[in-house]
Design a protein around this motif. Structure first.
Motif, PDB file in Angstrom:
ATOM      1  N   PHE A   1       0.843  -1.194   0.000  1.00  0.00           N
ATOM      2  CA  PHE A   1       0.000   0.000   0.000  1.00  0.00           C
ATOM      3  C   PHE A   1       0.882   1.249   0.000  1.00  0.00           C
ATOM      4  CE2 PHE A   1      -2.519  -3.359   2.029  1.00  0.00           C
ATOM      5  CZ  PHE A   1      -3.650  -3.332   1.215  1.00  0.00           C
ATOM      6  N   ARG A   2       0.962   1.886  -1.145  1.00  0.00           N
ATOM      7  CA  ARG A   2       1.806   3.067  -1.298  1.00  0.00           C
ATOM      8  C   ARG A   2       0.973   4.218  -1.864  1.00  0.00           C
ATOM      9  NH1 ARG A   2       6.753   2.385  -5.271  1.00  0.00           N
ATOM     10  NH2 ARG A   2       5.029   1.889  -6.660  1.00  0.00           N
ATOM     11  N   PHE A   3       1.079   5.388  -1.253  1.00  0.00           N
ATOM     12  CA  PHE A   3       0.338   6.564  -1.688  1.00  0.00           C
ATOM     13  C   PHE A   3       1.098   7.336  -2.765  1.00  0.00           C
ATOM     14  CE2 PHE A   3      -1.906   5.961   2.301  1.00  0.00           C
ATOM     15  CZ  PHE A   3      -3.187   6.425   2.025  1.00  0.00           C
ATOM     16  N   HIS A   4       0.341   8.148  -3.497  1.00  0.00           N
ATOM     17  CA  HIS A   4       0.955   9.171  -4.327  1.00  0.00           C
ATOM     18  C   HIS A   4       1.511  10.262  -3.410  1.00  0.00           C
ATOM     19  CE1 HIS A   4      -0.217   7.970  -8.446  1.00  0.00           C
ATOM     20  NE2 HIS A   4      -1.254   7.396  -7.859  1.00  0.00           N
ATOM     21  N   ASP A   5       2.176  11.231  -3.989  1.00  0.00           N
ATOM     22  CA  ASP A   5       2.814  12.287  -3.191  1.00  0.00           C
ATOM     23  C   ASP A   5       1.800  13.066  -2.374  1.00  0.00           C
ATOM     24  OD1 ASP A   5       5.312  11.632  -4.189  1.00  0.00           O
ATOM     25  OD2 ASP A   5       5.197  13.089  -5.833  1.00  0.00           O
ATOM     26  N   PRO A   6       2.141  13.414  -1.120  1.00  0.00           N
ATOM     27  CA  PRO A   6       1.257  14.277  -0.321  1.00  0.00           C
ATOM     28  C   PRO A   6       1.104  15.643  -0.993  1.00  0.00           C
ATOM     29  CG  PRO A   6       3.009  13.297   1.023  1.00  0.00           C
ATOM     30  CD  PRO A   6       3.365  13.033  -0.408  1.00  0.00           C
ATOM     31  N   PHE A   7       0.020  16.329  -0.653  1.00  0.00           N
ATOM     32  CA  PHE A   7      -0.247  17.681  -1.151  1.00  0.00           C
ATOM     33  C   PHE A   7      -0.211  17.729  -2.687  1.00  0.00           C
ATOM     34  CE2 PHE A   7       1.883  18.184   3.025  1.00  0.00           C
ATOM     35  CZ  PHE A   7       0.811  18.703   3.732  1.00  0.00           C
ATOM     36  N   SER A   8      -0.854  16.762  -3.312  1.00  0.00           N
ATOM     37  CA  SER A   8      -0.949  16.726  -4.772  1.00  0.00           C
ATOM     38  C   SER A   8      -2.382  16.388  -5.154  1.00  0.00           C
ATOM     39  CB  SER A   8       0.007  15.676  -5.350  1.00  0.00           C
ATOM     40  OG  SER A   8      -0.420  14.363  -5.016  1.00  0.00           O
ATOM     41  N   ASP A   9      -2.683  16.415  -6.448  1.00  0.00           N
ATOM     42  CA  ASP A   9      -4.030  16.089  -6.908  1.00  0.00           C
ATOM     43  C   ASP A   9      -4.429  14.666  -6.551  1.00  0.00           C
ATOM     44  OD1 ASP A   9      -4.668  18.573  -8.021  1.00  0.00           O
ATOM     45  OD2 ASP A   9      -3.703  18.086  -9.925  1.00  0.00           O
ATOM     46  N   LEU A  10      -3.444  13.797  -6.336  1.00  0.00           N
ATOM     47  CA  LEU A  10      -3.720  12.403  -5.968  1.00  0.00           C
ATOM     48  C   LEU A  10      -3.170  12.068  -4.582  1.00  0.00           C
ATOM     49  CD1 LEU A  10      -3.028  10.537  -9.353  1.00  0.00           C
ATOM     50  CD2 LEU A  10      -5.242  11.094  -8.327  1.00  0.00           C
ATOM     51  N   ALA A  11      -3.119  13.070  -3.714  1.00  0.00           N
ATOM     52  CA  ALA A  11      -2.582  12.848  -2.367  1.00  0.00           C
ATOM     53  C   ALA A  11      -3.395  11.827  -1.583  1.00  0.00           C
ATOM     54  CB  ALA A  11      -2.528  14.165  -1.601  1.00  0.00           C
ATOM     55  N   PHE A  12      -4.660  11.680  -1.918  1.00  0.00           N
ATOM     56  CA  PHE A  12      -5.539  10.746  -1.215  1.00  0.00           C
ATOM     57  C   PHE A  12      -5.469   9.336  -1.784  1.00  0.00           C
ATOM     58  CE2 PHE A  12      -7.752  12.064  -4.965  1.00  0.00           C
ATOM     59  CZ  PHE A  12      -8.452  10.936  -5.369  1.00  0.00           C
ATOM     60  N   ALA A  13      -4.767   9.154  -2.896  1.00  0.00           N
ATOM     61  CA  ALA A  13      -4.890   7.940  -3.689  1.00  0.00           C
ATOM     62  C   ALA A  13      -3.691   7.012  -3.564  1.00  0.00           C
ATOM     63  CB  ALA A  13      -5.111   8.299  -5.157  1.00  0.00           C
ATOM     64  N   LEU A  14      -3.960   5.715  -3.603  1.00  0.00           N
ATOM     65  CA  LEU A  14      -2.919   4.705  -3.624  1.00  0.00           C
ATOM     66  C   LEU A  14      -2.390   4.498  -5.033  1.00  0.00           C
ATOM     67  CD1 LEU A  14      -4.588   1.934  -1.408  1.00  0.00           C
ATOM     68  CD2 LEU A  14      -2.718   3.449  -0.725  1.00  0.00           C
ATOM     69  N   GLU A  15      -1.114   4.211  -5.133  1.00  0.00           N
ATOM     70  CA  GLU A  15      -0.551   3.741  -6.393  1.00  0.00           C
ATOM     71  C   GLU A  15      -0.840   2.247  -6.479  1.00  0.00           C
ATOM     72  OE1 GLU A  15       3.487   4.752  -7.268  1.00  0.00           O
ATOM     73  OE2 GLU A  15       3.380   6.627  -6.140  1.00  0.00           O
ATOM     74  N   VAL A  16      -1.484   1.832  -7.530  1.00  0.00           N
ATOM     75  CA  VAL A  16      -1.868   0.424  -7.635  1.00  0.00           C
ATOM     76  C   VAL A  16      -1.161  -0.220  -8.818  1.00  0.00           C
ATOM     77  CG1 VAL A  16      -4.090   0.736  -6.518  1.00  0.00           C
ATOM     78  CG2 VAL A  16      -3.927   1.042  -8.979  1.00  0.00           C
TER      79      VAL A  16
ATOM     80  N   GLU B   1      -1.085   8.173   6.420  1.00  0.00           N
ATOM     81  CA  GLU B   1      -0.818   7.023   7.291  1.00  0.00           C
ATOM     82  C   GLU B   1      -2.000   6.737   8.207  1.00  0.00           C
ATOM     83  OE1 GLU B   1       2.803   8.232   9.124  1.00  0.00           O
ATOM     84  OE2 GLU B   1       4.069   7.436   7.495  1.00  0.00           O
ATOM     85  N   HIS B   2      -2.590   7.785   8.765  1.00  0.00           N
ATOM     86  CA  HIS B   2      -3.775   7.595   9.606  1.00  0.00           C
ATOM     87  C   HIS B   2      -4.918   6.996   8.785  1.00  0.00           C
ATOM     88  CE1 HIS B   2      -2.563   9.150  13.456  1.00  0.00           C
ATOM     89  NE2 HIS B   2      -2.129  10.282  12.933  1.00  0.00           N
ATOM     90  N   ALA B   3      -5.086   7.483   7.564  1.00  0.00           N
ATOM     91  CA  ALA B   3      -6.168   6.990   6.702  1.00  0.00           C
ATOM     92  C   ALA B   3      -5.980   5.515   6.370  1.00  0.00           C
ATOM     93  CB  ALA B   3      -6.233   7.818   5.421  1.00  0.00           C
ATOM     94  N   LEU B   4      -4.740   5.114   6.059  1.00  0.00           N
ATOM     95  CA  LEU B   4      -4.473   3.716   5.732  1.00  0.00           C
ATOM     96  C   LEU B   4      -4.708   2.817   6.954  1.00  0.00           C
ATOM     97  CD1 LEU B   4      -3.529   1.534   3.804  1.00  0.00           C
ATOM     98  CD2 LEU B   4      -1.156   2.122   4.374  1.00  0.00           C
ATOM     99  N   ALA B   5      -4.229   3.252   8.112  1.00  0.00           N
ATOM    100  CA  ALA B   5      -4.442   2.466   9.327  1.00  0.00           C
ATOM    101  C   ALA B   5      -5.929   2.317   9.633  1.00  0.00           C
ATOM    102  CB  ALA B   5      -3.720   3.116  10.508  1.00  0.00           C
ATOM    103  N   ALA B   6      -6.683   3.402   9.480  1.00  0.00           N
ATOM    104  CA  ALA B   6      -8.123   3.352   9.744  1.00  0.00           C
ATOM    105  C   ALA B   6      -8.832   2.448   8.744  1.00  0.00           C
ATOM    106  CB  ALA B   6      -8.708   4.764   9.688  1.00  0.00           C
ATOM    107  N   ALA B   7      -8.423   2.499   7.470  1.00  0.00           N
ATOM    108  CA  ALA B   7      -9.062   1.684   6.431  1.00  0.00           C
ATOM    109  C   ALA B   7      -8.816   0.195   6.673  1.00  0.00           C
ATOM    110  CB  ALA B   7      -8.543   2.094   5.056  1.00  0.00           C
ATOM    111  N   LEU B   8      -7.570  -0.170   6.955  1.00  0.00           N
ATOM    112  CA  LEU B   8      -7.248  -1.581   7.177  1.00  0.00           C
ATOM    113  C   LEU B   8      -7.916  -2.095   8.452  1.00  0.00           C
ATOM    114  CD1 LEU B   8      -3.429  -1.666   6.258  1.00  0.00           C
ATOM    115  CD2 LEU B   8      -5.402  -2.106   4.776  1.00  0.00           C
ATOM    116  N   ALA B   9      -7.835  -1.299   9.521  1.00  0.00           N
ATOM    117  CA  ALA B   9      -8.425  -1.717  10.794  1.00  0.00           C
ATOM    118  C   ALA B   9      -9.942  -1.847  10.678  1.00  0.00           C
ATOM    119  CB  ALA B   9      -8.071  -0.717  11.894  1.00  0.00           C
TER     120      ALA B   9
END
Length: 458
Positions: free
Chosen positions: A124-139, A182-190
């Motif tokens: 689970f790896r995110f795109h760069d923070p503070f970008s148009d895809l800051a909320f999105a995972l690289e898949v 990181e908080h979002a990923l932890a909350a999603a998995l949990a």
């Protein structure tokens, strides 16, 4: 100058150099201390005052901490990334051959097949923070992609509708920081694991240094399953904190993060519940495809609803041979839409039911011709106010490498198709809708979709 004088002078220079370097380090230590950027102390004290290593604390063993303890780290702290492989002394309990055999049979239907490379490399790896895809995972490609996209829906849920102190709009998604990722990923998995555990218990799998299971003629080793250690958590908050503390085990390169999440999902659901969820059409969770493995619908429904329902229709229905087939029983927070060019509308068993089409929140995992993506709205009222549903915006994230920002769509469900046809030149060919539009129209029939200048995807 005498040799002894030169040696003394050289020693004095060395001492001066050492003193200068120590002073230099002290200066930077003060700066880091001032900005609270120092690393966390790796030891703590128990009530008797004895020192305990970080791996032996309640965090390490996976035992839930009492309420009021184990809060999230302060936002002013910055910790050094932890390794994705934990110590064998971290607590929990090691996997056995019997359990590893059940696990592999639940996934593959046997103990001989192992994960393909697209699975072992997925995390689970995110795109760069503070970008148009800051909320999105690289898949990536392959079967792990569907799990990453299902988790993506839960990440959007957290960032838009769960976290405190943020507005529910697209700008807030673009402003997502690394810490918020990181908080979002932890909350999603949990959240997914806690739901799979029927809100009673979650089980998390991590990879250790040592192997606990040796290969046998009936069991092929894969290098990951044999090194699992299982941690049981009895509270949702403790589950989320444990994952956050070990987030590198899911988001680090080479961590096998997607496999570990899938394993954790199965253990949280338990083998007994899993067998009750499945039916004669689905005896195990993965199916072979082009040298790899794809997730069956039961895996995605387990992430979305907590239950490994093999089908997408509501409730239970009889199949062609009068066998009883199991669908979705309750509405979930995140929905599901699908459209395949070869699927007939008369095939009732392949039609998505209202439980998944109309989730509690306006977020949908989409399966469009076998490609997984996410549709979402930032308006929480979309599915609860019919007036909002007349004209609204959706954002579409495909996960394709070429997409550098979500597509912004405007959906009009109140336009009349007969009025549109009346003004069209009858000699002009009928407009063909894109697969994404067909997926949207499976929820809002006859809706017109404006891509707002973006080239329709897929």
């Amino acid at each position: 100058m005498e040799p002894s004088d030169r040696e003394q002078s050289s020693q004095e220079l060395d001492l001066e150099e050492i003193t200068r370097k120590i002073s230099f380090l002290d200066k930077w230590r003060e700066i880091f201390s001032y900005h609270r950027l120092g690393t966390n102390n790796t030891t703590s004290q128990n009530r008797e005052g004895n020192h305990i290593s970080a791996g032996e604390t309640e965090d390490g063993t996976g035992i839930p901490q009492p309420k009021g303890h184990g809060q999230w780290p302060s936002s002013s702290l910055c910790s050094i990334p932890k390794p994705s492989i934990i110590s064998s002394k971290s607590g929990g309990f090691p996997i056995s051959l019997a359990v590893a055999t059940k696990l592999r049979q639940s996934l593959f239907g046997n103990t001989v097949q192992v994960f393909s490379s697209d699975w072992t490399e997925a995390y689970f790896r995110f795109h760069d923070p503070f970008s148009d895809l800051a909320f999105a995972l690289e898949v990536g490609k392959g079967g792990a992609r569907s799990i990453q996209m299902a988790v993506q829906g839960s990440i959007i849920k957290y960032l838009l509708f769960t976290r405190k102190g943020k507005d529910c709009n697209f700008l807030s998604l673009r402003a997502t920081s690394k810490r918020e990722q990181e908080h979002a990923l932890a909350a999603a998995l949990a959240g997914a694991l806690w739901a799979a555990g029927a809100a009673r218990k979650a089980t998390i799998c991590l990879v250790t240094e040592d192997a606990y299971v040796a290969p046998t003629p009936d069991y092929s080793a894969d290098g990951v399953t044999e090194r699992l250690q299982l941690f049981e958590l009895l509270e949702k908050e403790a589950t989320e904190k444990f994952i956050y503390d070990h987030l590198q085990c899911f988001k680090g390169e080479g961590s096998h993060g997607v496999i570990l999440f899938l394993y954790s999902l199965i253990f949280s659901r338990t083998f007994e519940r899993l067998q009750k969820d499945l039916d004669v059409s689905t005896t195990h969770l993965l199916r072979p495809n082009a040298g790899g493995f794809l997730c069956r619908q039961a895996v995605l429904n387990m992430i979305l609803t907590g239950r490994a329902s093999p089908h997408v229709f509501n409730g239970c229905q009889k199949g062609k041979s009068q066998e009883m087939l199991c669908g979705v029983l309750t509405r979930s927070d995140i929905g599901y839409l699908q459209w395949h060019k070869d699927t007939s509308e008369d095939d009732r068993l392949s039609q998505v039911g209202s439980m998944l089409k109309t989730p509690k929140l306006p977020i949908w995992l989409c399966n469009i011709n076998g490609n997984y993506s996410v549709l979402f709205s930032t308006n929480r009222q979309l599915l609860s106010d019919w007036k909002v549903e007349r004209l609204f915006d959706l954002y579409f994230y495909s996960g394709q490498p070429a997409q550098n920002k979500p597509a912004h769509l405007t959906v009009d469900t109140h336009s009349h198709h007969w009025e549109r046809v009346r003004h069209e030149d009858e000699h002009r060919p009928v407009r063909r809708f894109s697969p994404v539009e067909m997926a949207i129209r499976s929820k809002w029939r006859e809706a017109t979709i404006n891509w707002n200048g973006t080239v329709p995807l897929f």
